[in-house]
Design an enzyme around this catalytic site. Structure first.
Site, PDB file in Angstrom:
ATOM      1  N   PRO A   1      40.352  63.444 -18.313  1.00 16.03           N
ATOM      2  CG  PRO A   1      39.421  64.570 -20.131  1.00 16.03           C
ATOM      3  CD  PRO A   1      40.240  63.375 -19.777  1.00 16.03           C
TER       4      PRO A   1
ATOM      5  CD  GLU B   1      36.627  63.228 -29.512  1.00 14.84           C
ATOM      6  OE1 GLU B   1      35.868  63.341 -28.541  1.00 14.84           O
ATOM      7  OE2 GLU B   1      37.316  64.182 -29.946  1.00 14.84           O
TER       8      GLU B   1
ATOM      9  NE  ARG C   1      58.612  66.871  -5.634  1.00 22.67           N
ATOM     10  CZ  ARG C   1      58.503  67.536  -4.488  1.00 22.67           C
ATOM     11  NH1 ARG C   1      57.454  67.354  -3.724  1.00 22.67           N
ATOM     12  NH2 ARG C   1      59.439  68.384  -4.110  1.00 22.67           N
TER      13      ARG C   1
ATOM     14  CG  ASP D   1      57.890  70.601  -1.269  1.00 21.32           C
ATOM     15  OD1 ASP D   1      58.632  71.589  -1.306  1.00 21.32           O
ATOM     16  OD2 ASP D   1      58.219  69.473  -1.670  1.00 21.32           O
TER      17      ASP D   1
HETATM   18  N1  SAM Z   1      36.887  63.265 -25.350  1.00 25.77           N
HETATM   19  C1  SAM Z   1      37.482  63.193 -24.040  1.00 25.77           C
HETATM   20  C2  SAM Z   1      36.606  63.916 -23.034  1.00 25.77           C
HETATM   21  O1  SAM Z   1      35.990  64.904 -23.413  1.00 25.77           O
HETATM   22  O2  SAM Z   1      36.567  63.518 -21.863  1.00 25.77           O
HETATM   23  C3  SAM Z   1      38.873  63.824 -24.043  1.00 25.77           C
HETATM   24  C4  SAM Z   1      39.888  63.024 -24.786  1.00 25.77           C
HETATM   25  S1  SAM Z   1      41.498  63.739 -24.714  1.00 25.77           S
HETATM   26  C5  SAM Z   1      41.535  64.663 -26.204  1.00 25.77           C
HETATM   27  C6  SAM Z   1      42.568  62.397 -25.060  1.00 25.77           C
HETATM   28  C7  SAM Z   1      43.200  61.764 -23.846  1.00 25.77           C
HETATM   29  O3  SAM Z   1      44.018  62.705 -23.194  1.00 25.77           O
HETATM   30  C8  SAM Z   1      42.271  61.248 -22.792  1.00 25.77           C
HETATM   31  O4  SAM Z   1      41.758  59.970 -23.091  1.00 25.77           O
HETATM   32  C9  SAM Z   1      43.156  61.224 -21.557  1.00 25.77           C
HETATM   33  O5  SAM Z   1      43.928  60.042 -21.489  1.00 25.77           O
HETATM   34  C10 SAM Z   1      44.094  62.401 -21.807  1.00 25.77           C
HETATM   35  N2  SAM Z   1      43.709  63.616 -21.065  1.00 25.77           N
HETATM   36  C11 SAM Z   1      43.210  64.743 -21.595  1.00 25.77           C
HETATM   37  N3  SAM Z   1      43.011  65.669 -20.652  1.00 25.77           N
HETATM   38  C12 SAM Z   1      43.403  65.124 -19.481  1.00 25.77           C
HETATM   39  C13 SAM Z   1      43.428  65.601 -18.142  1.00 25.77           C
HETATM   40  N4  SAM Z   1      43.003  66.810 -17.811  1.00 25.77           N
HETATM   41  N5  SAM Z   1      43.908  64.775 -17.192  1.00 25.77           N
HETATM   42  C14 SAM Z   1      44.333  63.539 -17.487  1.00 25.77           C
HETATM   43  N6  SAM Z   1      44.322  63.034 -18.760  1.00 25.77           N
HETATM   44  C15 SAM Z   1      43.865  63.807 -19.741  1.00 25.77           C
END
Ligand code: SAM
Length: 244
Positions: free
Chosen positions: A87, A114, A152, A167
């Site tokens: 994220p 986490e 795609r 698109d």
């Molecule tokens: N503690 C982290 C933070 O606050 O940045 C978030 C961890 S999340 C619960 C667990 C995993 O989900 C991340 O390591 C990532 O690989 C994936 N993930 C969660 N949200 C995402 C997003 N918006 N885009 C891409 N991957 C995501």
């Protein structure tokens, strides 16, 4: 294109990657997709992949030794895109999907819990991508979204000629409305331009509908879209009409 995914839940990919367009891409040899279980790279007898964070706090962190071993087992070249789904990464947009569709190999790493030990980023990750400003429980759904958006775009996959170019987002605009048979449904008809049989008229109608829809729903996109003088004149008319 070759896509290798590292995940603690590899079966999550089965359904999506063996149906519809993703399957077609694999079947036609456009995509070589493999998912690898991160746990196979845990070397202790409990096959431990995570540990508690230094400094305390809740949650578990994916261990750097296991994850870096897993990445190295895929033998990425120095120029291979090794992407951590996160994220905190740059946002996945159409332009990013186009950029990635030009790569011959992608390695995608799905975090969990986490997140991952920072040293994985330092040592083995070349890019971080987010699919939106919210937090998922793991990177698998994000990886699937990225794969679908990228695959795609691979030349030769989608049937309709130029369909990807029309698109939403491809040319900076949202796509206009679509209609199919029947010609009348519950009192609603089909715009005449679409049934006229004149290609130029259909194209003009579609362009104007795309401009109108973008103006209504995502006016922020118009600033970056490539607009002709005729497009601008049409948008000016819409503004004037709205002001009454
Ligand atoms: N503690 C982290 C933070 O606050 O940045 C978030 C961890 S999340 C619960 C667990 C995993 O989900 C991340 O390591 C990532 O690989 C994936 N993930 C969660 N949200 C995402 C997003 N918006 N885009 C891409 N991957 C995501």
């Amino acid at each position: 294109m070759k896509i290798d995914v590292l995940s603690l839940f590899p079966t999550m990919f089965d359904a999506i990657m063996s149906e519809s367009m993703m399957w077609k891409a694999r079947d036609r040899g456009l995509l070589d997709f493999q998912v690898h279980d991160i746990r196979e790279h845990a070397e202790d007898k409990h096959r431990k992949v995570d540990d508690s964070p230094y400094g305390g706090g809740g949650g578990m962190i994916l261990k750097p030794d296991v994850l870096v071993r897993a990445i190295e087992s895929l033998k990425p070249e120095t120029d291979t895109a090794v992407i951590l789904l996160s994220p905190q990464g740059r946002l996945l947009t159409h332009d990013v999907a186009v950029e990635l569709s030009r790569e011959s190999k992608l390695v995608l790493i799905c975090g969990r819990y986490e997140g991952v030990d920072e040293r994985v980023r330092d040592l083995a990750v070349t890019d971080e991508i987010s699919i939106g400003d919210y937090v998922l429980t793991g990177g698998e759904l994000a990886a699937l979204v990225l794969i679908d958006a990228v695959v795609r775009l691979l030349p030769g996959l989608l049937g309709a000629e130029g369909a990807q170019q029309r698109d939403s987002h491809a040319d900076g605009l949202l796509e206009g409305p679509h209609y199919t048979r029947p010609p009348e449904f519950r009192g609603l008809g089909v715009p005449e331009a679409l049934t006229s049989g004149h290609h130029a008229e259909v194209d003009r109608w579609r362009r104007r509908q795309a401009l109108k829809r973008t103006w209504q729903r995502r006016p922020d996109l118009l600033a970056r879209a490539g607009l002709s003088a005729a497009d601008r004149a049409f948008l000016d008319d819409l503004e004037r009409e709205a002001r009454g």
